[in-house]
Design an enzyme around this catalytic site. Structure first.
Site, mmCIF file in Angstrom:
data_model
loop_
_atom_site.group_PDB
_atom_site.id
_atom_site.type_symbol
_atom_site.label_atom_id
_atom_site.label_comp_id
_atom_site.label_asym_id
_atom_site.label_seq_id
_atom_site.Cartn_x
_atom_site.Cartn_y
_atom_site.Cartn_z
ATOM 1 N N ASN A 169 11.301 -4.530 1.541
ATOM 2 C CA ASN A 169 12.120 -4.139 2.682
ATOM 3 C C ASN A 169 13.376 -4.994 2.693
ATOM 4 O O ASN A 169 13.296 -6.229 2.680
ATOM 5 C CB ASN A 169 11.347 -4.311 3.991
ATOM 6 C CG ASN A 169 10.268 -3.258 4.141
ATOM 7 O OD1 ASN A 169 10.521 -2.073 3.969
ATOM 8 N ND2 ASN A 169 9.050 -3.683 4.433
ATOM 9 N N HIS A 207 -1.234 2.938 8.539
ATOM 10 C CA HIS A 207 -0.241 2.216 7.751
ATOM 11 C C HIS A 207 0.832 1.555 8.614
ATOM 12 O O HIS A 207 1.863 1.109 8.094
ATOM 13 C CB HIS A 207 0.415 3.144 6.715
ATOM 14 C CG HIS A 207 -0.568 3.819 5.805
ATOM 15 N ND1 HIS A 207 -1.182 3.178 4.748
ATOM 16 C CD2 HIS A 207 -1.079 5.084 5.803
ATOM 17 C CE1 HIS A 207 -1.998 4.010 4.136
ATOM 18 N NE2 HIS A 207 -1.964 5.176 4.762
ATOM 19 N N ARG A 228 1.838 -6.869 18.420
ATOM 20 C CA ARG A 228 2.860 -5.899 18.820
ATOM 21 C C ARG A 228 2.379 -5.154 20.065
ATOM 22 O O ARG A 228 1.412 -4.407 20.002
ATOM 23 C CB ARG A 228 3.130 -4.899 17.701
ATOM 24 C CG ARG A 228 3.620 -5.514 16.406
ATOM 25 C CD ARG A 228 4.093 -4.431 15.464
ATOM 26 N NE ARG A 228 4.439 -4.977 14.160
ATOM 27 C CZ ARG A 228 5.105 -4.306 13.211
ATOM 28 N NH1 ARG A 228 5.490 -3.062 13.456
ATOM 29 N NH2 ARG A 228 5.361 -4.849 12.049
ATOM 30 N N LEU A 270 -6.637 0.432 -4.483
ATOM 31 C CA LEU A 270 -7.477 -0.755 -4.286
ATOM 32 C C LEU A 270 -8.398 -0.512 -3.093
ATOM 33 O O LEU A 270 -7.951 -0.051 -2.051
ATOM 34 C CB LEU A 270 -6.594 -1.986 -4.067
ATOM 35 C CG LEU A 270 -5.582 -2.269 -5.192
ATOM 36 C CD1 LEU A 270 -4.704 -3.457 -4.835
ATOM 37 C CD2 LEU A 270 -6.293 -2.501 -6.512
ATOM 38 N N GLU A 296 6.279 -2.674 -2.252
ATOM 39 C CA GLU A 296 7.648 -2.313 -1.886
ATOM 40 C C GLU A 296 8.402 -3.560 -1.446
ATOM 41 O O GLU A 296 7.811 -4.619 -1.232
ATOM 42 C CB GLU A 296 7.667 -1.287 -0.750
ATOM 43 C CG GLU A 296 7.121 -1.791 0.569
ATOM 44 C CD GLU A 296 7.182 -0.741 1.669
ATOM 45 O OE1 GLU A 296 7.841 0.296 1.483
ATOM 46 O OE2 GLU A 296 6.573 -0.971 2.725
ATOM 47 N N ARG A 332 15.630 -5.847 4.869
ATOM 48 C CA ARG A 332 16.075 -6.084 6.249
ATOM 49 C C ARG A 332 15.193 -7.145 6.890
ATOM 50 O O ARG A 332 14.245 -7.640 6.285
ATOM 51 C CB ARG A 332 15.946 -4.787 7.047
ATOM 52 C CG ARG A 332 14.531 -4.204 6.986
ATOM 53 C CD ARG A 332 14.299 -3.086 7.962
ATOM 54 N NE ARG A 332 13.053 -2.370 7.713
ATOM 55 C CZ ARG A 332 11.849 -2.779 8.083
ATOM 56 N NH1 ARG A 332 11.708 -3.934 8.710
ATOM 57 N NH2 ARG A 332 10.778 -2.056 7.831
ATOM 58 N N GLU A 349 -0.590 5.397 -8.330
ATOM 59 C CA GLU A 349 -0.996 4.007 -8.503
ATOM 60 C C GLU A 349 -2.514 3.888 -8.396
ATOM 61 O O GLU A 349 -3.185 4.741 -7.806
ATOM 62 C CB GLU A 349 -0.366 3.117 -7.421
ATOM 63 C CG GLU A 349 1.109 2.896 -7.575
ATOM 64 C CD GLU A 349 1.661 1.976 -6.509
ATOM 65 O OE1 GLU A 349 2.761 1.465 -6.705
ATOM 66 O OE2 GLU A 349 0.995 1.783 -5.469
ATOM 67 N N LYS A 403 11.123 4.090 -4.174
ATOM 68 C CA LYS A 403 9.906 3.361 -4.490
ATOM 69 C C LYS A 403 9.645 3.263 -5.992
ATOM 70 O O LYS A 403 9.106 2.262 -6.474
ATOM 71 C CB LYS A 403 8.701 4.006 -3.790
ATOM 72 C CG LYS A 403 8.813 4.014 -2.259
ATOM 73 C CD LYS A 403 8.890 2.607 -1.700
ATOM 74 C CE LYS A 403 8.836 2.582 -0.181
ATOM 75 N NZ LYS A 403 10.002 3.154 0.479
#
Length: 447
Positions: A289, A235, A337, A203, A287, A291, A200, A116
């Site tokens: 990803n 998350h 989902r 927010l 970040e 994939r 960081e 990261k």
């Protein structure tokens, strides 16, 4: 083009990749654990190889067994899906050493974006806006205090090698910082074997916006628009939509252009997703990803482009089938989902599905590998399917989603379907007025 692709995954994503291979006329091999012998992707593949007992470490994470399956069956490429080995640089390197194509980016790019801290440095170098914070790992409380004072409280401490919310702690004041730093490092070390953390700016009410990108392997890159993944619990994404109800066309074009240029400058090959927090008109990189994402179908719905086809095409050296000017965004799409979990406590609910009926009609897609009589094993992720709905606009999409959820039947186990039936009738959701904290607050109020 490849002659035979081995699919190194399970469940709905294995079936999704298998379908794409069949449409391209490519022979398929699937690997499976003993617990998945009766899975739908095993039933439909041209060949299957059992690679071990139920625990993932002994089967789906067993690199040597997967490479052996490739050699036994003559597979010339591997599609990793998502999860498991999809972002494992060592796996990509080992496949390359055996002259087997990994359908994804290079091991070097996986390594860069898997760290990261290095990912943030790379993003900054490529011109991607980043969240204000430390330039690298922070080990001393004094240094942490200095950085926090510079960027302003609240701050969030994150594991460098982390994901899924582990190794993340928020400090709202200077008094909170010491315990937050110690706790985050302890959790990071336990979860990832690496206790490096960074700081960081935190927010307060951001949205989670991600941009789907593709590199062609020849120094070119495009974007396929953004997805809004702000509805999350711990998350973990629950509901995704494209395009984001928070962005206008100008913002969409701006951040998409930045990401496409970055991916081209990086020399990236294949699918990737650049993820941001978005607040007050500003994007902040969190970040990348390297994939295919779980939520890729909403992008396919609004673009009409099969992203797995594109992955296979790029990995085979054929480049992308489209240029940026060819990519058009039509209508609105939402994905829910469907997990085998209690809809309130989110406790896993493995067991036998006694009845399974999926909705149909215009604009309805269900990606699932389960069926009536299928026994959900207790060893893996609880995702059993994804409901994807597309409409000419967000209002039509929401109405269609409501109807589809009413038609969806899964008996014999508990699922998260009741949660989505609640959400689709909520005024904030209908208005697109939510952030990454909204769902957890909603669930807390519903207890």
């Amino acid at each position: 083009m490849f002659q035979k692709i081995l699919i190194a995954n399970r469940g709905e994503i294995a079936l999704r990749v298998l379908r794409a291979c069949k449409e391209l006329g490519i022979q398929t091999v699937v690997v499976h654990s003993t617990a998945d012998a009766d899975a739908m992707h095993v039933r439909l593949a041209d060949e299957s190889v059992c690679i071990g007992p139920p625990p993932s470490r002994d089967s789906y994470l067993n690199i040597h067994q997967i490479v052996a399956a490739c050699e036994i069956t003559g597979a010339d490429a591997v599609h990793p899906g998502y999860g498991f080995l999809s972002e494992n640089a060592k796996f990509a390197d080992i496949l390359a050493a055996h002259n087997i194509t990994f359908i994804g980016p290079s091991g070097d790019h996986i390594r860069i974006m898997g760290d990261k801290i290095e990912a943030k440095r790379t993003a900054k170098r490529l011109g991607i806006p980043v969240v204000p914070g430390s330039d690298g790992a922070v080990t001393e409380e004094k240094e942490a205090g200095r950085i926090a004072a510079e960027i302003g409280y609240p701050v969030i401490i994150k594991a460098s090698a982390g994901g899924g919310g582990r190794g993340m702690k928020v400090a709202h004041t200077e008094a909170d910082l010491e315990i937050a730093l110690q706790t985050a490092r302890s959790e990071a070390g336990a979860a990832f074997g690496d206790d490096a953390v960074y700081i960081e700016k935190y927010l307060e009410k951001p949205r989670h916006i991600e941009v789907q990108v593709f590199g062609d392997g020849f120094g070119g890159g495009v974007h396929f628009g953004e997805r809004d993944c702000s509805l999350q619990r711990r998350h973990q994404k629950v509901w995704e939509e494209a395009n984001s109800p928070a962005l206008n066309a100008e913002e969409r074009s701006r951040i998409g252009g930045i990401c496409a240029k970055a991916i081209a400058d990086l020399g990236y090959s294949g699918a990737g997703t650049i993820e941001f927090l978005y607040e007050n008109g500003e994007f902040y990189f969190i970040e990348m990803n390297t994939r295919l994402q779980v939520e890729h179908p909403v992008t396919e719905a609004i673009t009409g482009i099969d992203l797995v086809h594109e992955q296979i095409r790029v990995a085979s050296g054929g480049g992308l089938s489209v240029k940026q000017e060819d990519i058009k965004f039509t209508g609105h799409a939402i994905e829910c989902r469907i997990n085998a979990e209690d809809p309130r406590t989110f406790t896993p609910s493995p067991g036998t599905i006694t009845h399974f009926h999926t909705p149909g009609g215009l604009g309805i897609r269900v990606d699932s590998g389960v069926y009536s009589g299928y026994k959900i094993p207790p060893y893996y992720d609880s995702l059993i399917g994804k409901l994807i709905v597309h409409g000419r606009n967000r209002v039509e999409c929401m109405m269609r989603l409501r109807r589809a959820l009413d038609e969806f039947v899964v008996d014999g186990i508990k699922t998260t379907l009741p949660l989505f039936r609640d959400l689709v009738g909520n005024a904030d959701i209908a208005n697109g007025d939510y952030d990454i904290h909204w769902l957890e607050k909603y669930l807390a109020q519903s207890e």
